[in-house]
Design a protein around this motif. Structure first.
Motif, PDB file in Angstrom:
ATOM      1  N   HIS A 166       7.171 -14.422   2.165  1.00 38.80           N
ATOM      2  CA  HIS A 166       5.684 -13.975   2.000  1.00 38.80           C
ATOM      3  C   HIS A 166       5.553 -15.633   0.738  1.00 38.80           C
ATOM      4  N   GLY A 167       5.967 -15.467   0.136  1.00 39.38           N
ATOM      5  CA  GLY A 167       5.583 -16.694  -0.554  1.00 39.38           C
ATOM      6  C   GLY A 167       4.370 -16.132  -2.175  1.00 39.38           C
ATOM      7  N   LYS A 168       4.666 -14.726  -2.028  1.00 44.38           N
ATOM      8  CA  LYS A 168       3.773 -14.101  -2.687  1.00 44.38           C
ATOM      9  C   LYS A 168       4.887 -13.210  -4.104  1.00 44.38           C
ATOM     10  N   GLY A 169       4.892 -13.037  -5.327  1.00 45.06           N
ATOM     11  CA  GLY A 169       5.777 -12.657  -6.687  1.00 45.06           C
ATOM     12  C   GLY A 169       5.101 -11.268  -6.580  1.00 45.06           C
ATOM     13  N   TYR A 170       5.804 -10.508  -7.146  1.00 45.70           N
ATOM     14  CA  TYR A 170       6.245  -8.719  -8.283  1.00 45.70           C
ATOM     15  C   TYR A 170       5.160  -7.997  -6.826  1.00 45.70           C
ATOM     16  N   PRO A 171       5.461  -7.622  -5.544  1.00 46.86           N
ATOM     17  CA  PRO A 171       4.667  -6.507  -5.464  1.00 46.86           C
ATOM     18  C   PRO A 171       5.108  -5.616  -5.727  1.00 46.86           C
ATOM     19  N   ASN A 172       4.230  -4.440  -5.992  1.00 48.93           N
ATOM     20  CA  ASN A 172       5.073  -3.376  -6.585  1.00 48.93           C
ATOM     21  C   ASN A 172       3.919  -1.752  -6.437  1.00 48.93           C
ATOM     22  N   GLU A 173       3.237  -1.271  -7.119  1.00 47.92           N
ATOM     23  CA  GLU A 173       2.571  -0.241  -6.761  1.00 47.92           C
ATOM     24  C   GLU A 173       1.697  -0.467  -5.586  1.00 47.92           C
ATOM     25  N   SER A 174       1.818   0.810  -4.872  1.00 46.04           N
ATOM     26  CA  SER A 174       0.833   0.796  -3.447  1.00 46.04           C
ATOM     27  C   SER A 174      -0.062   2.187  -3.044  1.00 46.04           C
ATOM     28  N   ASP A 175      -0.920   2.155  -2.140  1.00 48.42           N
ATOM     29  CA  ASP A 175      -0.775   3.221  -1.494  1.00 48.42           C
ATOM     30  C   ASP A 175      -1.168   3.278  -0.619  1.00 48.42           C
ATOM     31  N   ILE A 176      -0.749   3.942   0.415  1.00 46.57           N
ATOM     32  CA  ILE A 176      -0.846   3.921   1.520  1.00 46.57           C
ATOM     33  C   ILE A 176      -2.295   5.461   2.240  1.00 46.57           C
ATOM     34  N   LEU A 177      -2.783   4.673   3.683  1.00 49.60           N
ATOM     35  CA  LEU A 177      -3.185   5.786   4.253  1.00 49.60           C
ATOM     36  C   LEU A 177      -3.494   5.138   5.961  1.00 49.60           C
ATOM     37  N   PHE A 178      -3.496   6.492   7.043  1.00 49.27           N
ATOM     38  CA  PHE A 178      -3.587   6.650   8.414  1.00 49.27           C
ATOM     39  C   PHE A 178      -4.547   6.609   8.579  1.00 49.27           C
ATOM     40  N   THR A 179      -5.160   5.847   9.991  1.00 47.71           N
ATOM     41  CA  THR A 179      -5.647   5.873  10.673  1.00 47.71           C
ATOM     42  C   THR A 179      -5.559   7.372  12.006  1.00 47.71           C
ATOM     43  N   GLY A 217      -2.152   6.514  13.698  1.00 47.65           N
ATOM     44  CA  GLY A 217      -1.224   6.640  12.909  1.00 47.65           C
ATOM     45  C   GLY A 217      -0.847   4.982  12.153  1.00 47.65           C
ATOM     46  N   THR A 218      -1.606   4.625  12.513  1.00 51.35           N
ATOM     47  CA  THR A 218      -1.673   2.865  11.982  1.00 51.35           C
ATOM     48  C   THR A 218      -1.539   3.286  10.803  1.00 51.35           C
ATOM     49  N   ALA A 219      -0.704   2.639   9.861  1.00 47.99           N
ATOM     50  CA  ALA A 219      -0.493   2.570   8.047  1.00 47.99           C
ATOM     51  C   ALA A 219      -1.533   1.217   8.010  1.00 47.99           C
ATOM     52  N   ILE A 220      -2.338   1.647   7.327  1.00 53.22           N
ATOM     53  CA  ILE A 220      -3.249   0.928   5.709  1.00 53.22           C
ATOM     54  C   ILE A 220      -2.577   0.567   5.259  1.00 53.22           C
ATOM     55  N   CYS A 221      -2.098  -0.221   4.220  1.00 53.32           N
ATOM     56  CA  CYS A 221      -1.771  -0.481   2.778  1.00 53.32           C
ATOM     57  C   CYS A 221      -2.054  -0.677   1.337  1.00 53.32           C
ATOM     58  N   ILE A 222      -2.508  -1.077   0.944  1.00 50.86           N
ATOM     59  CA  ILE A 222      -2.889  -2.115  -0.542  1.00 50.86           C
ATOM     60  C   ILE A 222      -1.977  -1.569  -1.286  1.00 50.86           C
ATOM     61  N   LEU A 223      -1.375  -2.752  -1.552  1.00 46.48           N
ATOM     62  CA  LEU A 223      -0.290  -3.181  -3.093  1.00 46.48           C
ATOM     63  C   LEU A 223      -0.660  -4.456  -3.663  1.00 46.48           C
ATOM     64  N   ARG A 224      -0.495  -3.713  -4.693  1.00 45.09           N
ATOM     65  CA  ARG A 224      -0.863  -4.353  -6.244  1.00 45.09           C
ATOM     66  C   ARG A 224       0.661  -5.507  -6.473  1.00 45.09           C
ATOM     67  N   ARG A 225       0.015  -6.466  -6.609  1.00 48.91           N
ATOM     68  CA  ARG A 225       0.664  -7.534  -6.809  1.00 48.91           C
ATOM     69  C   ARG A 225       0.641  -8.196  -8.761  1.00 48.91           C
ATOM     70  N   ASP A 226       1.562  -8.873  -9.731  1.00 48.43           N
ATOM     71  CA  ASP A 226       1.273  -9.278 -10.265  1.00 48.43           C
ATOM     72  C   ASP A 226       1.728 -10.334 -11.285  1.00 48.43           C
TER      73      ASP A 226
END
Length: 313
Positions: free
Chosen positions: A172-185, A188-197
């Motif tokens: 994806h060309g973007k570095g250091y993905p790490n912590e996350s959370d997932i929520l479902f509609t 069952g669709t998953a929605i994710c917030i992914l931290r990057r540093d």
């Protein structure tokens, strides 16, 4: 959204941090790590209980000889059990790290817990577990690999890596993905917030239909550390985490509440909580028209304390 109050629910001469908050069997439980410092080899897990979100008391403590228990999370399993998960760093008596393990225990009382079960791969940090019906998802990261993996299944039975990579610097060309959370509609669709540093430090929004193999990713143009998500009773999705605001004088890291605008794939800042220094790693529940947010901060004490914010919705 208006801040009503902020109360300290745990403080001492230790570093108290990395919270989670859940309602279980009509009571409220808040867990966190207590240690000497943000990074030290002596972390234990404390769990507090409250019947009214105002008065809190210690209900249990989890520790392991020669180990640091990091970033505890509380999740309700589809069976009705309460899960406690954390990352266990084990050391020799001389202080050499010999294992980095993902652990899960369960309880029906939050007083006594089962022996921890080790999941996933050594050195790959499974962050937060979320369930849709009987299936759980969690995202694992490794500090040196610039990638995250997706795990699926039941952490009390069979829990396996199902997508490698889920998001990475190479793909994806973007570095250091790490912590996350997932929520479902509801479907069952998953929605994710992914931290990057790394590079732009901007968090990513991931969306995938049931099956969770095909993900679409969008840049949120905001730094969000220790992200937590919640769908409110009015249908809105809110996100909490550490926000990075750079100005001419200094870089400010404080704890914020955002609204997630799914249509436009962006975060709308709503409210800054009382926070300063080492802070954030929030969790949220909604109750009787109010939002309650647990987090940690140094804004009124040199040592980090655990706080609970009450917010009028």
């Amino acid at each position: 959204m208006k801040l009503i109050s902020t109360q300290s629910i745990w403080q001492n001469n230790q570093h108290n941090a990395f919270t989670d908050l859940v309602e279980y069997q009509g009571r409220y439980f808040c867990c966190f790590r207590q240690a000497t410092n943000h990074v030290s080899k002596d972390g234990i897990v404390r769990i507090l209980v409250s019947d009214d979100l105002e008065n809190w008391q210690l209900i249990s403590t989890e520790s392991y000889h020669l180990a640091d228990l990091r970033d505890p999370k509380l999740t309700i399993h589809p069976s009705g059990k309460l899960l406690l998960t954390y990352y266990r760093k084990r050391f020799t008596p001389a202080g050499q790290c010999i294992a980095n393990e993902n652990c899960v225990s369960f309880s029906t009382t939050a007083i006594s817990w089962s022996q921890p079960k080790v999941l996933g791969e050594n050195n790959w940090w499974l962050w937060r577990y979320r369930f849709y019906q009987n299936t759980g998802l969690a995202i694992a990261y490794n500090r040196s690999q610039n990638t995250v993996h997706l795990y699926q299944g039941d952490p009390l039975a069979s829990f396996h890596k199902v997508k490698d990579p889920l998001f990475s610097l190479s793909s994806h060309g973007k570095g250091y993905p790490n912590e996350s959370d997932i929520l479902f509609t509801e479907d069952g669709t998953a929605i994710c917030i992914l931290r990057r540093d790394a590079d732009s430090f901007s968090a990513q929004l991931g969306i995938a239909k049931l099956g969770y193999q095909n993900w679409q990713w969008y840049d949120l143009a905001e730094y969000v550390g220790g992200p937590a998500m919640l769908r409110l009773s009015n249908g809105k999705i809110i996100v909490a985490g550490r926000r990075w605001i750079a100005n001419r004088l200094k870089k400010q890291l404080t704890t914020w509440i955002f609204e997630l605008d799914l249509d436009n794939k962006k975060l709308i800042p709503l409210l800054e909580l009382e926070s300063a220094g080492d802070n954030s790693y929030p969790a949220m529940i909604e109750k009787q028209g109010k939002l309650y947010v647990s987090y940690y901060s140094q804004h009124s004490n040199r040592k980090c304390a655990i706080y609970l914010a009450s917010i009028d919705l």
